[in-house]
Design a protein around this motif. Sequence first.
Motif, mmCIF file in Angstrom:
data_model
loop_
_atom_site.group_PDB
_atom_site.id
_atom_site.type_symbol
_atom_site.label_atom_id
_atom_site.label_comp_id
_atom_site.label_asym_id
_atom_site.label_seq_id
_atom_site.Cartn_x
_atom_site.Cartn_y
_atom_site.Cartn_z
ATOM 1 N N ILE A 130 -17.933 -28.350 -15.129
ATOM 2 C CA ILE A 130 -17.107 -28.259 -14.014
ATOM 3 C C ILE A 130 -17.830 -27.975 -12.484
ATOM 4 C CG2 ILE A 130 -15.332 -26.350 -13.019
ATOM 5 C CD1 ILE A 130 -13.983 -26.514 -15.672
ATOM 6 N N ALA A 131 -18.957 -27.152 -12.687
ATOM 7 C CA ALA A 131 -20.037 -26.836 -11.748
ATOM 8 C C ALA A 131 -20.421 -28.095 -11.014
ATOM 9 C CB ALA A 131 -21.217 -26.096 -12.158
ATOM 10 N N GLY A 132 -20.284 -29.365 -11.544
ATOM 11 C CA GLY A 132 -20.840 -30.643 -11.052
ATOM 12 C C GLY A 132 -19.801 -31.281 -10.336
ATOM 13 N N TYR A 133 -18.600 -30.601 -10.038
ATOM 14 C CA TYR A 133 -17.493 -31.046 -8.919
ATOM 15 C C TYR A 133 -17.703 -30.150 -7.707
ATOM 16 C CZ TYR A 133 -14.860 -33.418 -12.663
ATOM 17 O OH TYR A 133 -14.433 -34.304 -13.494
ATOM 18 N N MET A 134 -18.589 -29.326 -7.592
ATOM 19 C CA MET A 134 -18.506 -28.663 -6.304
ATOM 20 C C MET A 134 -20.018 -28.006 -6.205
ATOM 21 S SD MET A 134 -16.421 -25.479 -8.096
ATOM 22 C CE MET A 134 -15.572 -26.838 -8.923
ATOM 23 N N GLY A 135 -20.593 -27.742 -5.108
ATOM 24 C CA GLY A 135 -21.825 -27.210 -4.675
ATOM 25 C C GLY A 135 -21.685 -25.601 -4.397
ATOM 26 N N ALA A 171 -16.312 -32.150 -18.838
ATOM 27 C CA ALA A 171 -16.868 -31.051 -18.011
ATOM 28 C C ALA A 171 -16.285 -29.783 -18.553
ATOM 29 C CB ALA A 171 -16.475 -31.354 -16.401
ATOM 30 N N PRO A 172 -17.238 -29.042 -19.250
ATOM 31 C CA PRO A 172 -16.853 -27.541 -19.669
ATOM 32 C C PRO A 172 -17.124 -26.372 -18.646
ATOM 33 C CG PRO A 172 -19.128 -28.275 -20.197
ATOM 34 C CD PRO A 172 -18.487 -29.313 -19.698
ATOM 35 N N GLY A 173 -16.284 -25.418 -18.707
ATOM 36 C CA GLY A 173 -16.439 -24.281 -17.666
ATOM 37 C C GLY A 173 -17.544 -23.488 -18.592
ATOM 38 N N LEU A 241 -8.397 -21.281 -14.398
ATOM 39 C CA LEU A 241 -8.876 -20.942 -13.137
ATOM 40 C C LEU A 241 -9.936 -21.917 -12.711
ATOM 41 C CD1 LEU A 241 -8.294 -17.141 -12.136
ATOM 42 C CD2 LEU A 241 -6.924 -19.080 -11.295
ATOM 43 N N GLN A 242 -10.844 -21.903 -13.704
ATOM 44 C CA GLN A 242 -12.195 -22.953 -13.543
ATOM 45 C C GLN A 242 -11.545 -24.457 -13.398
ATOM 46 O OE1 GLN A 242 -14.347 -22.131 -17.106
ATOM 47 N NE2 GLN A 242 -15.462 -20.369 -15.881
ATOM 48 N N LYS A 243 -10.571 -24.786 -14.212
ATOM 49 C CA LYS A 243 -10.037 -26.267 -14.206
ATOM 50 C C LYS A 243 -9.230 -26.254 -12.769
ATOM 51 C CE LYS A 243 -8.049 -26.157 -18.226
ATOM 52 N NZ LYS A 243 -7.432 -26.644 -19.347
#
Length: 267
Positions: A130-135, A171-173, A241-243
Amino acid sequence: MAKVVLITGGSSGIGKSIGEYLTDKGFTVYGTSRFPEKYTDSKFPIIKLDVTQTASISECVSELISKTGQIDVLVNNAGIGITGPLEEIPMEEMKRNFETNLFGPINMINAVLPYMRTQKSGQILNITSIAGYMGLPFRGVYSASKGALELITESYRMELKAFNITMSNIAPGDFATNIAAGRYHAPLLEDSPYKVAYGTTLNLMDSHVDSGKNPLLMAQVIHKIITSKNPKIHYKVGAFLQKFSVVLKRILPDLWYEKLLSRFYNI
């Protein structure tokens, strides 16, 4: 005949959970590790592999084919974390992260594609984040390497469609694994202008992993994807919340979203 599944990084954490779950479901599972001799009690066989070395990748895939004669599913799970201020992370560590998180999976994909084309079928699952969707602050290199794999997957899918080979991202959190122990941490320098903010973020990240979801959840999702007739391109697995943070990035103005992240990380 049971489907043959190869899981990179299958000796611990999420990879191990996926392997054990699929083995129980009747799949023929092989995992990988740089040091397979350490895992003689594994529920499924472990093959030697270093995803940063093309020769090692070729040997791993050749060994699998010699043992099974086929490869139906590749799960690109091997990856490493990295944290630190972008100004202070050594360039060689940035490159090492991309070698493992991006170029390693690409080389694994390219190694199995000829066999899957011969079979006229195959499925490749890339474990991103999930970190790959945002800097994210102090996780920029990790976000970038995982985000790049997300986009590469989209391109591969279209190129492979004619060969009946599918590809998906999962994409895991945060999950309760030992990923933090293997993560590269840029040193928390006493004279660093980022000392307070980076230190706070490190503590926050470690607490998230400690209270993360059970890796079994990822295994169940992987099984669902493998048995699906029409797997999707992107899957997100983790806390609500992560998703939801991915949804917010899509709908909120950029500056609003940046303020939201900054407030979350107390910077």
